[in-house]
Each structure stands twice: as structure tokens, then as C-alpha cells.
Design a protein around this motif. Structure first.
Motif, PDB file in Angstrom:
ATOM      1  N   PRO A  31       5.286  -9.273  10.745  1.00  0.00           N
ATOM      2  CA  PRO A  31       5.520  -9.645   9.341  1.00  0.00           C
ATOM      3  C   PRO A  31       4.783  -8.718   8.369  1.00  0.00           C
ATOM      4  N   ARG A  32       3.564  -8.324   8.708  1.00  0.00           N
ATOM      5  CA  ARG A  32       2.810  -7.426   7.821  1.00  0.00           C
ATOM      6  C   ARG A  32       3.483  -6.057   7.756  1.00  0.00           C
ATOM      7  N   GLY A  51      -2.665  -3.029  -0.838  1.00  0.00           N
ATOM      8  CA  GLY A  51      -3.860  -3.375  -0.081  1.00  0.00           C
ATOM      9  C   GLY A  51      -4.646  -4.496  -0.745  1.00  0.00           C
ATOM     10  N   ARG A  52      -4.823  -4.405  -2.061  1.00  0.00           N
ATOM     11  CA  ARG A  52      -5.526  -5.473  -2.792  1.00  0.00           C
ATOM     12  C   ARG A  52      -4.788  -6.790  -2.627  1.00  0.00           C
ATOM     13  N   GLU A  53      -3.466  -6.739  -2.740  1.00  0.00           N
ATOM     14  CA  GLU A  53      -2.641  -7.944  -2.623  1.00  0.00           C
ATOM     15  C   GLU A  53      -2.758  -8.572  -1.232  1.00  0.00           C
ATOM     16  N   LEU A  54      -2.803  -7.719  -0.208  1.00  0.00           N
ATOM     17  CA  LEU A  54      -2.856  -8.210   1.176  1.00  0.00           C
ATOM     18  C   LEU A  54      -4.286  -8.454   1.664  1.00  0.00           C
ATOM     19  N   GLN A  59      -6.397   2.326   3.353  1.00  0.00           N
ATOM     20  CA  GLN A  59      -6.264   2.944   4.667  1.00  0.00           C
ATOM     21  C   GLN A  59      -5.583   1.988   5.645  1.00  0.00           C
ATOM     22  N   GLY A  60      -5.861   0.696   5.512  1.00  0.00           N
ATOM     23  CA  GLY A  60      -5.206  -0.302   6.356  1.00  0.00           C
ATOM     24  C   GLY A  60      -3.708  -0.363   6.099  1.00  0.00           C
ATOM     25  N   VAL A  61      -3.340  -0.254   4.831  1.00  0.00           N
ATOM     26  CA  VAL A  61      -1.921  -0.219   4.466  1.00  0.00           C
ATOM     27  C   VAL A  61      -1.268   1.020   5.067  1.00  0.00           C
ATOM     28  N   HIS A  62      -1.937   2.154   4.921  1.00  0.00           N
ATOM     29  CA  HIS A  62      -1.403   3.413   5.452  1.00  0.00           C
ATOM     30  C   HIS A  62      -1.219   3.328   6.965  1.00  0.00           C
ATOM     31  N   HIS A  63      -2.206   2.804   7.659  1.00  0.00           N
ATOM     32  CA  HIS A  63      -2.136   2.673   9.120  1.00  0.00           C
ATOM     33  C   HIS A  63      -0.982   1.744   9.524  1.00  0.00           C
ATOM     34  N   THR A  64      -0.845   0.640   8.835  1.00  0.00           N
ATOM     35  CA  THR A  64       0.244  -0.308   9.119  1.00  0.00           C
ATOM     36  C   THR A  64       1.592   0.359   8.903  1.00  0.00           C
TER      37      THR A  64
END
Length: 80
Positions: A31-32, A51-54, A59-64
Motif C-alpha cells: 500500500p505504501r 514524506g512529511r505526510e507519511l 530518503q524513505g520516500v525515495h527508497h520506497t
């Protein structure tokens, strides 16, 4: 309009995917991963804002996103 409203208004990305393999691969993303791909690609949201929203780093957003794209590219080449 909030970020969530924007996401929901452009969320049916799966309906826009005509390639069967990619459509199935998109449905198998977490889902993410689906949320990240939809928000970044279809909605044009920035990684930092998402990223702030999640509640994760940029970097976590980029990796995902990268993990999801690897899976989608593999499906595009006929893999699962």
C-alpha cells in the motif's frame, strides 16, 4: 484542497495502466509503494512533502519509490 484530497482525486492510477503485467504488478505493490508512486507520478507531489505526510524522511520516500519501480520494470519486461 489538502494533500490527502489531491491524492484521492488522482488515486485511480491502476485504471490508467493498460499493460496487464504492469497492472498486476502495481496491484501487488505494498500500500505504501502504491501511495508513493501515485502521489509522485500521477499527482506530482514532491518527495519531501509526501514524506512529511507519511511520517517518513524524503530518503524513505525515495527508497520506497525505487523499490516499487524495480518491481514495475521487472513486470514490464515480462517478469513477475
Amino acid at each position: 484542497e489538502s494533500a490527502e484530497d489531491t491524492y484521492l482525486s488522482c488515486a485511480p492510477i491502476a485504471d490508467l495502466i493498460s499493460d496487464r503485467n504492469i497492472h498486476q504488478a502495481f496491484q501487488r505493490l505494498t500500500p505504501r509503494q502504491r501511495r508513493v508512486i501515485t502521489a509522485l507520478v500521477l499527482c506530482g507531489q514532491h518527495q519531501e512533502a509526501l514524506g512529511r505526510e507519511l511520517g517518513i524522511s524524503q530518503q524513505g520516500v525515495h527508497h520506497t519509490k525505487q523499490q516499487a519501480l524495480v518491481r514495475l520494470r521487472k513486470a514490464a519486461k515480462g517478469g513477475r
